[in-house]
Structures are given as C-alpha cells and as structure tokens.
Design a protein around this motif. Structure first.
Motif, PDB file in Angstrom:
ATOM      1  N   SER A 346       0.835  -1.207   0.000  1.00 54.31           N
ATOM      2  CA  SER A 346       0.000   0.000   0.000  1.00 54.31           C
ATOM      3  C   SER A 346       0.861   1.244   0.000  1.00 54.31           C
ATOM      4  CB  SER A 346      -0.915  -0.004   1.224  1.00 54.31           C
ATOM      5  OG  SER A 346      -0.145  -0.031   2.412  1.00 54.31           O
ATOM      6  N   THR A 347       0.242   2.359  -0.372  1.00 57.95           N
ATOM      7  CA  THR A 347       0.901   3.661  -0.254  1.00 57.95           C
ATOM      8  C   THR A 347       0.111   4.506   0.740  1.00 57.95           C
ATOM      9  OG1 THR A 347      -0.339   4.531  -2.140  1.00 57.95           O
ATOM     10  CG2 THR A 347       1.816   3.565  -2.597  1.00 57.95           C
ATOM     11  N   ALA A 348       0.813   5.374   1.438  1.00 62.63           N
ATOM     12  CA  ALA A 348       0.210   6.106   2.548  1.00 62.63           C
ATOM     13  C   ALA A 348      -0.611   7.299   2.078  1.00 62.63           C
ATOM     14  CB  ALA A 348       1.299   6.580   3.507  1.00 62.63           C
ATOM     15  N   PRO A 349      -1.684   7.620   2.801  1.00 61.62           N
ATOM     16  CA  PRO A 349      -2.459   8.836   2.507  1.00 61.62           C
ATOM     17  C   PRO A 349      -1.758  10.063   3.088  1.00 61.62           C
ATOM     18  CG  PRO A 349      -3.397   7.707   4.378  1.00 61.62           C
ATOM     19  CD  PRO A 349      -2.273   6.840   3.894  1.00 61.62           C
ATOM     20  N   ALA A 350      -2.331  11.220   2.862  1.00 58.24           N
ATOM     21  CA  ALA A 350      -1.757  12.463   3.375  1.00 58.24           C
ATOM     22  C   ALA A 350      -1.647  12.395   4.896  1.00 58.24           C
ATOM     23  CB  ALA A 350      -2.627  13.645   2.964  1.00 58.24           C
ATOM     24  N   GLY A 351      -0.460  12.687   5.398  1.00 55.22           N
ATOM     25  CA  GLY A 351      -0.242  12.672   6.842  1.00 55.22           C
ATOM     26  C   GLY A 351      -0.216  11.280   7.427  1.00 55.22           C
TER      27      GLY A 351
END
Length: 1009
Positions: A346-351
């Motif tokens: 997965s890739t991280a969301p904002a913050g």
C-alpha cells in the motif's frame, strides 16, 4: 469461461452500475495530484499464466465486480464499461524480479479520468500478478474480492461477484457526537522521511500463523517508538457489520489504539477485542460533513496536512497496522499456476504514518512495511522487521545444529557415470549373484547398454519414463540400468500387483515403453500407446555404433508410485542429483565397498530396493538375489549360504529373520527402514548378528529419495520403546513445525518437514498435489511435509511419535485408506465406504478394516473386488456392512462408534475337542503368530481375518515347518506355499502339512504341548 464477446454483450444489456462517493472516498480523492494512495495485492506463484487468458478473466470478473470499472463524476462513481487493463511487465535477467521493486507500483491511478483499477502481469518462468486499485474507489478487502473472482474465471468456476452499491454510510451505526479531527502528534517510527514521493516497500516472510497478530506486532513495536505509550491506527473492515455484503467500496476505518510499553500481547489483544466489541471503529470515522467541502479546497487542505507532517515529522499515530486476514492460496491458483504467496503493498495517505500490512497465507505471515523512501529508511525499516521476526519466530527455534549437513558432491556426478567407471575398474568382479548364476560387471555393463540401445530404437530418450515389469532377477537389474543408460527414468512395477493397477500406473506415467520379463508379458497390463519390449528377446550386445546419451543431474532417474488419498496412486519423480547424493552418503555411512554382499529383500516398486540396486554396484560389491518369493526357507538359505555383509530391510522382515533358527556370520551392517523400529527388536537383532554388527535406523519418505535421516542404535543410550530416527544426512535438513506452521522448541511435538537436495521434483502430472505437499519455509527453503509427528529428544535425535493423518504403513508400504475406500465405492452395491486401521483388543498389531453402506453388499465379494484392483497388502482384512458411517463433530469417521469387526471371533470356535493332533498344532502356531487364543480360531477362518498379513503368514509358515513338518519334509511343504496363500485356513494348512510329512505317525510332543 465466457468469451469476451459475450461479456461485452452482457455489459451493454445490463443497467449502468453507480454508487455514491462516501466521505472517506471523497477525502482520498481530494489528495494532491499523484499522491492519492493506491492499494496493491500481489500474488506470486510457480507455473505459467497466459496473458490473453488473464485479460479475458479480468474482463469477465469486471462484469461480476463492476466496482473495478468506475470513474468519479461529481459525488458519484459511474461504471465506464471498460474492464481493467492487464499490463505486462517485462524483466531483463534471470528469475523473477522482486515485485516490491517494480517501478510500475509507484504510478498513480486517477479517480476522474481513470483507470481506477488495473492488473500487472510480471513475466518470467514463475510469474506474479499485481491487482492495483485507487484507494478512493476500493479498499484491500474489495481488491481481494475482485482478485478471487479473476482466478475463479481462470479456473472456469462460477463467479461470486461484488455487485452491491453499499458504502460506509450504509454499514455504520448512527454517529454519536462529532468526530475528533486527528492531530499530528506522534513522531514517525522510522525517523525523518525523505522528501521524494517514492514509496519504499520492505517485505519479510515469517514462518507460521500467530494468534492475536496485530496485538503481537503492537507490543513488539511499542518499545521502538521511544515513548512510554505507543499510538497505532488499526484499519478495520466494516463488512463485519454485514457479512453478506459483496461490495468493493472502500469499507475500512482506522481505529486509534494505544499500547503501553511493557504490556504483554495477551493484554493488548484483549484490549483490542474490547474496543471492537464496543464498536469503537464505527465512531472513529471521518466527519460526513467532509462531503460538503469542494474537492479543490479539500485538496489544498490535504496538501497542507502532508506538508506539515513532513516538516514536523509528526503523524496521527506511530504506525498503521493492517491485517488482511488468512488467505488460502489455492483460491489464487489455476491448473497451470500454483500461488505460493499473497501480500499487500500500500501507499500512505496524506499525513499517514508508517504502514505495516500483514497477510497470513501458505503457512507464512507475509509482512510488508511501507514508508517514504529516503536516506537510512531502508536500514531502519529492516531493523524493525528484524524485531518482529524474532518475536514471532525466534532464531533459536529456526536453527538447529544438526541441519549443518553441507557436504561436497561432484557437480556432474550421476549413478550412470559412476557405474561406467566401476565397470571399467573391476570388469571381472561379480556384480550380481543369484540362483541362476553370476553376472560380472563387464557383462552387466554390456547387457545394460544393449537394453539402452533397444530402447533408443523405440524412440526412448531423456525425459521419458519406461516401465519395468520383472521378478527379482538379473534381467530386471539389467533392465533398470539399461533404462538409466538410455537417459530415461525407470518405473518399477510389482509383479504381484493386479493387472488393472499396473495398467493405470503405466497410463498415468505416460510410459511409451514397458520392459517385460516372461511370463509376465502374457498379462494384459500394457495399455494402448505403450509398446512392450520382452527382456528375454533382447540381444546381449549393443550395436557397435551405439553411443550413450549424456545423463545430467537434473534428469529424472526413476518414478515410484505410492498410495493416494484421492483414490488414485501418485508418481514420485526422483532426479539423478537426489539419487547420487543418497548413494554417496549411504555408501560411506554403511561401509559399502568391494567386499560388500548386499541382498535385495524388497520389491523393486518399494524405494528401499534402490539401496541394494545401487550401493553395491557403484562400489565394486555384489548384489545378491534370493530368487523366487521370500520366505523363511529362502531367507535361511541366503543368510547361511550367500554370506551377506550388509542387510537393508523393513523392521517387519527383520523380525521374521530374528525368528529363524540361524546364526549368520559376517553381517557387518543391518539397516532398518520403512517402519517404526522397536528397541526390543533392535536388541534381538544385535544378539542375532553379533557384536561386530552395526544396526542403523533409517527414515525417509519416497518423496525424499529413500532415506534422509540416520541413527546408529546404541543399547546403552537408546532406552525408549522406539529407536530414534536420528539426524539429517548429507545435504539434507529436518524441521519440526506445529499445526500453525511455527517452529517448535526441542522436546515439543510437531510435523516433520524434510528439506535438501534429495527432495523429489514432485508428483508426476499433479501440480496441485505437488504445491500442497512441497512447500517453502519463510527463508525460501523448499521442504516436504511428511505428515509424521516427531520431536527432538534432549540428546538431539528425532523421535517418531505418530501420524498427522490417516496414512498407515503395512510391511513398509504407505497406504492411504481413502484410496481403498474409493475403490470400494466403485462397486455398484456400495454407497459409501470408510477404511480404518484397527487392532484386536489387547494386541498391538493393526489391520485394515472396511465399513460399507449399501444394499446387498457382500463382504467376501467386496474383498475380491478390491483384490482385483489393489495390491494384496491393501485388501481389507474385514468388511463390515453398516447402516451409516458415524462421524464426529469435526466430520471425521467416529471409529469408536463403529462396530467391532472381531466381536464374532471372540467367542470360542467350538472345534478344540474335534481336532486331530496336526490341526491342534497348526491352530497353536496360528495362535502364537496372531496373538489369539487357539480355541477362538475356527478351522475354516481366513488367516487375514484375524490380522494376518504377508509377513505374519511367512512367520506362521515358518512355525509350522519348525514345529510340525520338520526339516526333512520342509521343501515339500514349501512347494505348496501358493496353495496356502490362496486358501489360508487352519484346515488347509493342516492338510498340506500331513501330505508333506507322508505317513508320519504323530506330531512331535513339543507341537502338541
């Protein structure tokens, strides 16, 4: 699988799929350009995947899961009707690339222009598939629903689909109060992140499944944060509120979860369960009012959030811990592709903080740590994974000194090359000795080359399998070496097996040729498409211009069939490198040399025969052939006249030898294999063969090339009832894992997994079964799951305990009772059948007992039916007709609820007073052999009904000869052994004993006492 044309037509006819954008999806869609998180599920495996068929399956699955074709129009997701694309990822270089290193995984997916979903096919000999979805349109649970249907389509199975338009708003209970906006409070677990937008994924595979996994991870990571209490966010699948929901929408919420440093994982787990029971995940939601914020403004807010997190190195939690659950990799496999691992990238969301995604599959826990790449990030991430791995699977349990078995073996060595050299070195030495004379090395070399040349004339070469149907004769040995020298693999067939079974094995193996020795060529066992070559008709010399093909270590050497739990025997494929490794260490450890004389005491179709076929002939020794069927007379003659020096056999046969009235001299080594070796028998064997004899207990399934562990029996040290099976041999390893595939501590019971160079290639034509039984440890080690439950003793030796399944051993032969039950169910009178090993009360000896449900089923007829299809040792001793097969709550046959098949035999037979002296004496021998009171044995009872098997029958015959017939008349009695086998009753044996003795007036007193 429906065609693409059909799928397109169906899409045109179906109403357009659409669903509203949920609050969390609205927030994710409003990420700055190129930064919106992407969910990626990777499936690795072995085999092949056709790109065109995969693309067609993706198209079909998109009809069932229309959430894969969406784009955002305003506050709605709308079906485009275009299935996700399948992109091929090429790779330069050997092997398969690491999926987590692919540049394509860094590419964004677009919610408005699309595509929101796509599939990557990573090419190579063992491909991987990556299912990618924009997190705005789907969560990890949705990706799994979609991927499962793609593989169903590939297998041609009905699709389950995910047609629901359900969103988080539909699933969640009413919100109480106003949600708190998460603050950026907690420093990043891995320290300062890099400024680049590139995501780094580090993957670690850990052995086993682990209860309370999220809690365990949290308790391990908490001390690494440097804070007295760590904060984690735990994504929770909201589908738990409506398990019947089939929606690919983004249906997960992150639950804030605090863990004090020093708290054990059980307490942590209990706290997490409490929060879930209180539905705290339902309240930890994004404010629905976010839908009122225009996308441009929300995008600015998200950009500011990300910028602030980057500059301050503060996030809403120390780490996000996501558990996707336990996945059966069989659901992500096809006929030509066997999945071996599934993991999330997965890739991280904002913050968003460091993310740790875990999936349990294939006996492993797949852990992926993802974070923004930067200087030192990879090293710090690896340290975190080291801590996790050590907590879940301590290195002290994963490593065992006895597995340090590396031993050099010549890289290109094969048994063919070694034999050729030996024949040149000792041409006039006796290679094979039997009742029909001797064969020198030069003769065996010449005759085997003639067989190889004849096979070449039939088009046989490397990669082919050739059947060998012959008795234990020099011609059979020549045939085996001839097949090997032709570059092919030999398939040994037992002449005592039913014709139908032999024909099925030849067909299953795809053998183009079967070498047959008279009189067996008269049997109708060779199927269409398989040519018969009669050994007796082959020339003794090869053509002058014959040149042998090269044989390499990776070529097949032999294929041996064992019983199969699916009702069909399975062929185990053994390569030359495996066989050569076995020969090298066994020759050294058993002391085989030019003076060795080793008899062949088992069927060619039993892999223990390989020890006698190869070891002496590769060391300049002599292979002894007993001639004819084994019985006490031939064994006595072999031991006293043929002067063997090394014996290898099953403990059952060793027990029979110990009952003979002989004291063989010159036996240096006895190697027992194939069954449990009892200490009492080992002591008797040492007493029989003398102090100069070494007794080895060997262990190894057919799938691991004959034997892979060895133990030298020491009466002073080995005091348990069973002799240990020892430690791994050269270039082999042994690992003990529990039911959850975790390494166990010394002294604890677990399933034995065998690794190393001697592992079979797999099961012929059975990739599904191969994938199920030949698995990999987390470090990549390929191992075979033996099904044997063992433990490592304090002395460091493996001790056999029991089986993990229903498999049993009879005379060293592996038997799957399910195969016998399946054969019984092939009879028209049988509806259902079960076969279980049972013993008579008070006796250790067990036999196969069948229970059948069916109108008009006749036990004797069913036994005859099985005998026509399966080997004699697989014919049930008893067949009992029952109204139903009782089962336990787990669905297994409830053996305790089945009727006792021997109950009728527990009553006195009532024949004792009417028996003459000979009949009484025979009944006495039977009673001793079977462990049954003589007065409970009817004169007309079948020997097998009371637990008799082939070796017990030989023991019984030996007892009759010793106590009743006498040495002078033994041969006449033994000449009638076939009649006894066909009609094994007390009255028949007594009649033959009288005939053999002639007019002998009375039975010796010892026999009638």
């Amino acid at each position: 699988m429906p065609s693409t044309v059909d799928s397109v037509a169906a899409r045109r006819a179906a109403p357009v799929f659409r669903r509203p954008v949920s609050p969390v999806e609205w927030w994710i869609a409003a990420h700055p350009k190129g930064t919106a998180p992407v969910l990626q599920i990777a499936v690795e495996g072995v085999g092949t995947l056709d790109p065109d068929r995969l693309a067609e399956a993706v198209a079909v699955a998109s009809d069932a899961c229309p959430g894969t074709r969406l784009v955002r129009k305003g506050r709605s997701w709308v079906d485009t009707g275009r299935p996700p694309a399948v992109r091929r990822v090429t790779h330069e270089g050997p092997g398969r690339p690491r999926v987590e290193d692919l540049a394509e995984l860094q590419e964004p997916l677009h919610d408005r222009s699309g595509p929101t979903c796509e599939v990557l096919l990573v090419g190579g000999p063992d491909p991987a598939v990556v299912f990618r979805a924009a997190h705005a349109v789907m969560d990890a649970g949705g990706v799994l629903l979609w991927a499962s249907d793609v593989f169903r389509a590939l297998r041609g199975e009905p699709l389950v689909g995910a047609p629901d338009t359900v969103t988080e708003t539909d699933l969640l209970p009413p919100l109480t109060g106003k949600p708190e906006a998460p603050g950026l409070v907690y420093p990043a677990l891995l320290g300062e992140r890099g400024k680049a937008r590139r995501t780094l994924w580090l993957r670690r595979t850990v052995d086993g499944y682990h209860a309370g996994l999220i809690a365990r991870l949290a308790t391990v990571i908490a001390p690494l944060t440097g804070a007295p209490e760590a904060r984690f966010s735990v994504p929770v699948n909201l589908r738990r509120y409506a398990p019947e929901t089939r929606s690919t929408a983004s249906l997960s919420h992150s639950l804030p979860f605090d863990v004090p440093v020093g708290q054990d994982w059980e307490q942590t787990h209990q706290r997490l369960l409490t929060l879930l029971a209180e539905q705290r995940d339902a309240q930890a939601r994004l404010d629905p009012a976010v839908l009122k914020v225009p996308i441009p403004l929300l995008r600015l807010m998200n950009g500011a959030l990300e910028s602030k997190a980057t500059k301050s190195n503060r996030y809403a939690s120390h780490a996000s811990l996501a558990h996707l659950g336990r996945v059966d990799v069989a659901g992500f496999s096809t006929g030509g592709f066997a999945a071996t691992a599934l993991f999330s990238l997965s890739t991280a969301p904002a913050g968003g903080p460091v993310e740790i995604d875990v999936v349990e599959c294939a006996g492993h826990t797949e852990i992926v740590l993802s974070w923004h790449d930067g200087p030192g990030v990879a090293e710090r991430a690896a340290e975190v994974l080291d801590h996790i791995e050590e907590a879940l699977s301590p290195k002290t349990l994963r490593t065992w000194a006895a597995n340090n078995t590396a031993h050099p073996v010549p890289a290109e060595a094969t048994v063919v090359a070694v034999f050729t050299e030996q024949a040149v070195a000792t041409p006039d030495a006796v290679a094979v000795s039997g009742p029909d004379g001797t064969v020198t090395y030069a003769e065996l070399d010449r005759r085997s080359r003639a067989v190889a040349a004849a096979l070449h004339g039939h088009g046989v070469g490397p990669g082919d399998v050739v059947g060998v149907l012959a008795d234990r004769t020099a011609a059979a040995v020549t045939a085996i070496w001839g097949v090997l020298r032709a570059g092919a693999a030999y398939l040994p067939l037992d002449v005592q097996h039913p014709d139908a079974r032999l024909a099925d094995i030849l067909t299953d193996a795809g053998a183009p040729v079967c070498l047959v020795q008279r009189p067996h060529d008269l049997r109708r066992v060779v199927p269409d498409g398989c040519a018969t070559v009669v050994l007796d008709e082959l020339p003794g010399e090869p053509p002058a211009d014959w040149r042998e093909p090269a044989v390499t270590p990776g070529d097949l050497a032999y294929v041996i069939y064992t019983s199969g739990s699916t009702g069909k025997p399975k062929g185990v494929e053994i390569e030359h490198r495996s066989l050569q490794n076995y020969v090298a260490w066994a020759t050294r450890e058993l002391g085989v040399d030019t003076t060795t004389r080793m008899p062949l005491l088992t069927s060619f179709a039993f892999d223990v025969s390989c020890t006698s076929i190869f070891l002496p002939l590769l060391a300049g020794g002599t292979l002894l052939l007993p001639g004819g069927d084994l019985n006490h007379a031939t064994l006595r003659r072999l031991l006293t006249e043929d002067a063997p020096t090394v014996l290898t056999m099953t403990p059952s046969l060793l027990e029979l030898i110990c009952e003979l009235d002989v004291r063989p001299a010159g036996v240096r080594v006895v190697a027992a294999a194939g069954e449990v070796l009892r200490r009492s028998l080992a002591l008797r064997a040492l007493e029989l063969f003398g102090p100069q004899c070494r007794l080895f207990n060997l262990y190894g399934p057919t799938e691991a090339t004959i034997e892979v562990t060895m133990h030298l029996f020491d009466p002073a040290r080995d005091t348990a009832a069973g002799v240990p099976i020892g430690v791994p041999t050269d270039n082999c390893t042994a690992h003990v894992l529990d039911a959850q595939h975790r390494f166990v501590a010394p002294g604890e019971a677990g399933e034995l997994h065998i690794g190393g160079v001697q592992l079979a290639r797999g099961y012929r034509g059975r990739p599904d079964l191969t994938a199920a039984r030949f698995v990999r440890l987390a470090d990549g080690t390929r191992v075979y799951r033996t099904g044997d439950i063992v433990r490592v003793s304090p002395a460091g030796h493996i001790e056999f305990l029991t089986r993990a399944d229903d498999q049993v051993k009879v005379l060293g032969n592996r038997i799957e009772p399910a195969e016998i039950a399946q054969t019984l169910e092939d009879h028209p009178a049988v509806v259902r059948a079960a076969v279980v090993p049972r013993g008579r009360p008070g006796h250790d000896h067990k036999m196969l007992c069948a229970y059948v449900v069916g109108e008009g089923a006749d036990p004797a007829e069913l036994q005859a039916f099985v005998a026509e299809r399966l080997p004699r040792y697989m014919v049930p001793a008893t067949v009992t007709v029952v109204g139903e097969l009782p089962r336990t709550v787990n669905g297994k046959i409830d053996v305790r609820a089945l009727p006792d098949p021997f109950a009728a035999g527990d009553e006195p037979a009532g024949h004792e007073d009417g028996r003459d002296a000979v009949t009484r004496a025979v009944a006495g021998v039977w009673a001793t052999t079977l462990g049954v009171d003589a007065d409970r044995l009817p004169d007309d009872a079948d020997f097998h009904h009371f637990g008799g098997d082939s070796l017990l029958m030989l023991s019984m015959v030996a007892g009759v000869c010793r106590e009743i017939v006498g040495t002078a008349h033994e041969q006449r009695f033994m000449d009638r052994l076939g009649d006894i086998v066909r009609q094994p009753t007390i009255e028949r044996v007594a009649a033959i004993a009288r005939e053999a003795r002639g007019d002998t007036p009375a039975v010796p007193a010892a026999a009638t006492a």
